[in-house]
Scaffold this motif. Structure first.
Motif, PDB file in Angstrom:
ATOM      1  N   ARG A 196      36.626  38.682  30.627  1.00 17.19           N
ATOM      2  CA  ARG A 196      37.344  37.407  30.663  1.00 17.19           C
ATOM      3  C   ARG A 196      38.374  37.528  31.769  1.00 17.19           C
ATOM      4  N   VAL A 197      38.151  36.820  32.867  1.00 14.84           N
ATOM      5  CA  VAL A 197      38.979  36.967  34.062  1.00 14.84           C
ATOM      6  C   VAL A 197      40.317  36.249  33.878  1.00 14.84           C
ATOM      7  N   THR A 198      41.399  36.939  34.218  1.00 11.92           N
ATOM      8  CA  THR A 198      42.734  36.338  34.162  1.00 11.92           C
ATOM      9  C   THR A 198      43.325  36.128  35.554  1.00 11.92           C
ATOM     10  N   ALA A 199      42.831  36.887  36.539  1.00 12.41           N
ATOM     11  CA  ALA A 199      43.348  36.772  37.906  1.00 12.41           C
ATOM     12  C   ALA A 199      42.264  37.216  38.874  1.00 12.41           C
ATOM     13  N   ALA A 200      42.246  36.571  40.045  1.00 11.93           N
ATOM     14  CA  ALA A 200      41.293  36.939  41.091  1.00 11.93           C
ATOM     15  C   ALA A 200      42.028  36.972  42.430  1.00 11.93           C
ATOM     16  N   GLY A 201      41.945  38.079  43.125  1.00 11.86           N
ATOM     17  CA  GLY A 201      42.606  38.211  44.416  1.00 11.86           C
ATOM     18  C   GLY A 201      41.702  37.753  45.544  1.00 11.86           C
ATOM     19  N   LEU A 202      42.277  37.090  46.538  1.00 11.73           N
ATOM     20  CA  LEU A 202      41.499  36.595  47.669  1.00 11.73           C
ATOM     21  C   LEU A 202      41.559  37.562  48.849  1.00 11.73           C
ATOM     22  N   PHE A 257      38.815  40.898  40.983  1.00 10.76           N
ATOM     23  CA  PHE A 257      39.213  40.245  39.738  1.00 10.76           C
ATOM     24  C   PHE A 257      39.903  41.245  38.816  1.00 10.76           C
ATOM     25  N   ALA A 258      40.610  40.714  37.824  1.00  6.36           N
ATOM     26  CA  ALA A 258      41.175  41.517  36.746  1.00  6.36           C
ATOM     27  C   ALA A 258      41.102  40.710  35.468  1.00  6.36           C
ATOM     28  N   GLY A 259      41.052  41.392  34.343  1.00  2.00           N
ATOM     29  CA  GLY A 259      40.984  40.690  33.066  1.00  2.00           C
ATOM     30  C   GLY A 259      40.757  41.664  31.917  1.00  2.00           C
ATOM     31  N   VAL A 260      40.065  41.192  30.882  1.00  2.00           N
ATOM     32  CA  VAL A 260      39.859  41.961  29.659  1.00  2.00           C
ATOM     33  C   VAL A 260      38.380  41.912  29.280  1.00  2.00           C
ATOM     34  N   VAL A 261      37.810  43.053  28.949  1.00  2.00           N
ATOM     35  CA  VAL A 261      36.429  43.080  28.454  1.00  2.00           C
ATOM     36  C   VAL A 261      36.375  42.344  27.119  1.00  2.00           C
ATOM     37  N   ASP A 262      35.505  41.321  27.037  1.00  2.00           N
ATOM     38  CA  ASP A 262      35.409  40.598  25.755  1.00  2.00           C
ATOM     39  C   ASP A 262      34.010  40.611  25.167  1.00  2.00           C
ATOM     40  N   GLU A 263      33.050  41.202  25.856  1.00  4.35           N
ATOM     41  CA  GLU A 263      31.713  41.424  25.308  1.00  4.35           C
ATOM     42  C   GLU A 263      31.153  42.711  25.902  1.00  4.35           C
ATOM     43  N   ALA A 264      30.445  43.481  25.084  1.00  5.90           N
ATOM     44  CA  ALA A 264      29.746  44.669  25.566  1.00  5.90           C
ATOM     45  C   ALA A 264      28.325  44.618  25.044  1.00  5.90           C
ATOM     46  N   GLY A 265      27.370  44.635  25.956  1.00 10.36           N
ATOM     47  CA  GLY A 265      25.975  44.595  25.563  1.00 10.36           C
ATOM     48  C   GLY A 265      25.504  45.940  25.048  1.00 10.36           C
ATOM     49  N   PRO A 266      24.331  45.994  24.405  1.00 13.00           N
ATOM     50  CA  PRO A 266      23.798  47.275  23.920  1.00 13.00           C
ATOM     51  C   PRO A 266      23.611  48.253  25.077  1.00 13.00           C
ATOM     52  N   ALA A 278      34.954  49.212  26.577  1.00 16.18           N
ATOM     53  CA  ALA A 278      34.780  48.614  25.261  1.00 16.18           C
ATOM     54  C   ALA A 278      35.529  47.296  25.187  1.00 16.18           C
ATOM     55  N   VAL A 279      35.157  46.471  24.242  1.00 10.20           N
ATOM     56  CA  VAL A 279      35.839  45.193  24.048  1.00 10.20           C
ATOM     57  C   VAL A 279      37.332  45.445  23.843  1.00 10.20           C
ATOM     58  N   GLY A 280      38.141  44.688  24.550  1.00  9.56           N
ATOM     59  CA  GLY A 280      39.587  44.830  24.480  1.00  9.56           C
ATOM     60  C   GLY A 280      40.183  45.625  25.620  1.00  9.56           C
ATOM     61  N   ASP A 281      39.358  46.329  26.400  1.00 11.29           N
ATOM     62  CA  ASP A 281      39.872  47.108  27.522  1.00 11.29           C
ATOM     63  C   ASP A 281      40.347  46.190  28.655  1.00 11.29           C
ATOM     64  N   ARG A 282      41.527  46.464  29.187  1.00 13.81           N
ATOM     65  CA  ARG A 282      41.976  45.795  30.408  1.00 13.81           C
ATOM     66  C   ARG A 282      41.310  46.474  31.602  1.00 13.81           C
ATOM     67  N   VAL A 283      40.770  45.663  32.495  1.00  7.50           N
ATOM     68  CA  VAL A 283      40.010  46.202  33.614  1.00  7.50           C
ATOM     69  C   VAL A 283      40.290  45.393  34.877  1.00  7.50           C
ATOM     70  N   SER A 310      30.865  37.742  45.299  1.00 10.71           N
ATOM     71  CA  SER A 310      30.636  36.287  45.333  1.00 10.71           C
ATOM     72  C   SER A 310      30.463  35.677  43.944  1.00 10.71           C
ATOM     73  N   ARG A 311      31.253  36.171  42.984  1.00 14.77           N
ATOM     74  CA  ARG A 311      31.242  35.540  41.663  1.00 14.77           C
ATOM     75  C   ARG A 311      32.512  35.826  40.861  1.00 14.77           C
ATOM     76  N   ALA A 312      33.580  36.297  41.524  1.00  6.91           N
ATOM     77  CA  ALA A 312      34.763  36.741  40.796  1.00  6.91           C
ATOM     78  C   ALA A 312      35.675  35.610  40.349  1.00  6.91           C
ATOM     79  N   VAL A 313      35.703  34.483  41.091  1.00  9.31           N
ATOM     80  CA  VAL A 313      36.630  33.407  40.733  1.00  9.31           C
ATOM     81  C   VAL A 313      35.933  32.517  39.711  1.00  9.31           C
ATOM     82  N   ALA A 314      36.034  32.951  38.479  1.00  9.29           N
ATOM     83  CA  ALA A 314      35.327  32.303  37.371  1.00  9.29           C
ATOM     84  C   ALA A 314      35.975  32.753  36.069  1.00  9.29           C
ATOM     85  N   ASP A 315      35.723  32.006  35.000  1.00  8.58           N
ATOM     86  CA  ASP A 315      36.276  32.389  33.704  1.00  8.58           C
ATOM     87  C   ASP A 315      35.737  33.731  33.223  1.00  8.58           C
ATOM     88  N   PHE A 316      34.472  34.001  33.537  1.00  7.61           N
ATOM     89  CA  PHE A 316      33.828  35.229  33.077  1.00  7.61           C
ATOM     90  C   PHE A 316      33.054  35.888  34.217  1.00  7.61           C
TER      91      PHE A 316
END
Length: 309
Positions: free
Chosen positions: A34-40, A69-78, A84-89, A95-101
């Motif tokens: 879940r992206v909270t910030a994206a640097g240009l 980009f920076a944000g928080v892991v909110d889903e982890a696939g098998p 892990a979910v909840g990790d700040r990363v 060409s896909r960083a400026v997005a909600d996810f």
């Protein structure tokens, strides 16, 4: 549904659109952030504006936008590993960083990247690090600055330059940075000795450093590399990041993908220790993406530009 900045044609900031798209999810071996910030970065609008630049990265339209980009892991696939979910990363997604996810594989494969964000480093700062920080680390690793060196940095006031200046100073080197005169005070706060770029650069650097320059990195074109060669710097102690694959005089071409594996940790450690400052010139909400890219493309901003989500 979720939001993403998309361009369906190549062009200036006017081609960038904030669209509602189906919400992506993490598949096997992937995590979703879940992206909270994206640097240009200049490369972002270069890819969006020029088909030939996009082709170098395998990008075709329609395409997303941005890398850092920076944000928080909110889903982890098998089978996802390392996060892990909840990790700040923070990391890079071409060409896909400026997005909600953003969805990335684990372990990541170039050009994508993902690192843990340490406590004490905010998301806006973390979102500026992947391209500029890793490029700076690679540019310096290839010339190995150390105590006693005098390093000439071309384009020292740019997004990569402010990292290069500070990291070279941390290594014990004296730093002379080429820049426009309007940025001189900005550069001095990071410990650089500024010098105006353009015709006569060799003479101006010689006057500043009569005992000589011992290493150089050119972050914008080839002028600084050519000046360093003229001043007698050995080609193996000169690096470039924007001179193409065959820079002049046998000097070293490099980029962020060449950075050493521990480079990001060394950068975030320096930030936490108060030894490295990341100047953020402006932040814009994602709805103002065109304004942000217009400012970035003008090349007159001192520091990084960040999109917040």
């Amino acid at each position: 549904m979720s939001r993403a900045v998309v361009h369906e044609t190549f062009g200036g900031p006017e081609v960038l659109e904030l669209l509602e798209i189906p919400e992506p999810h993490a598949g096997p071996g992937e995590v979703r952030v879940r992206v909270t910030a994206a640097g240009l970065n200049p490369m972002d609008w270069g890819i969006a504006a020029r088909p030939e630049a996009a082709a170098q990265f395998g990008i075709t339209v329609p395409s997303g936008f941005g890398f850092d980009f920076a944000g928080v892991v909110d889903e982890a696939g098998p089978g996802a590993t390392g996060f892990a979910v909840g990790d700040r990363v923070h990391g890079g997604a071409l060409s896909r960083a400026v997005a909600d996810f953003v969805v990335v594989k684990t372990p990541t494969a170039a050009p994508d990247a993902l690192w843990p964000t340490p406590e004490g480093v905010g998301d806006e700062v973390a979102a500026t690090l992947p391209v500029a920080g890793m490029t700076a680390a690679a540019a310096l690793a290839s010339i190995d600055p150390r105590a006693g060196d005098t390093v000439l940095v071309g384009g020292a006031a740019g997004g990569v330059g402010v990292f290069v200046v500070q990291l070279a100073k941390l290594a014990g080197a004296r730093v002379i940075g080429t820049a426009a005169e309007s940025t001189f005070e900005f550069l001095r706060q990071f410990g650089a000795e500024p010098v105006t770029y353009g015709p006569g650069l060799t003479d101006r650097v010689r006057a500043l450093a009569p005992d000589g320059v011992t290493a150089a990195t050119d972050l914008f074109g080839t002028e600084t590399a050519e000046t360093a060669l003229a001043l007698g710097v050995p080609p193996e102690r000169i690096s470039t990041i924007a001179a193409g694959p065959t820079p002049p005089g046998g000097v070293r071409a490099t980029g962020g993908f060449d950075a050493e594996p521990d480079a990001m940790k060394r950068i975030t450690d320096a930030i936490l220790a108060g030894e490295l400052t990341v100047p953020i010139a402006a932040t814009f909400p994602i709805e103002k993406i065109r304004d942000a890219v217009t400012l970035q493309a003008g090349r007159h901003v001192h520091g990084k530009i960040v999109i917040t989500l």
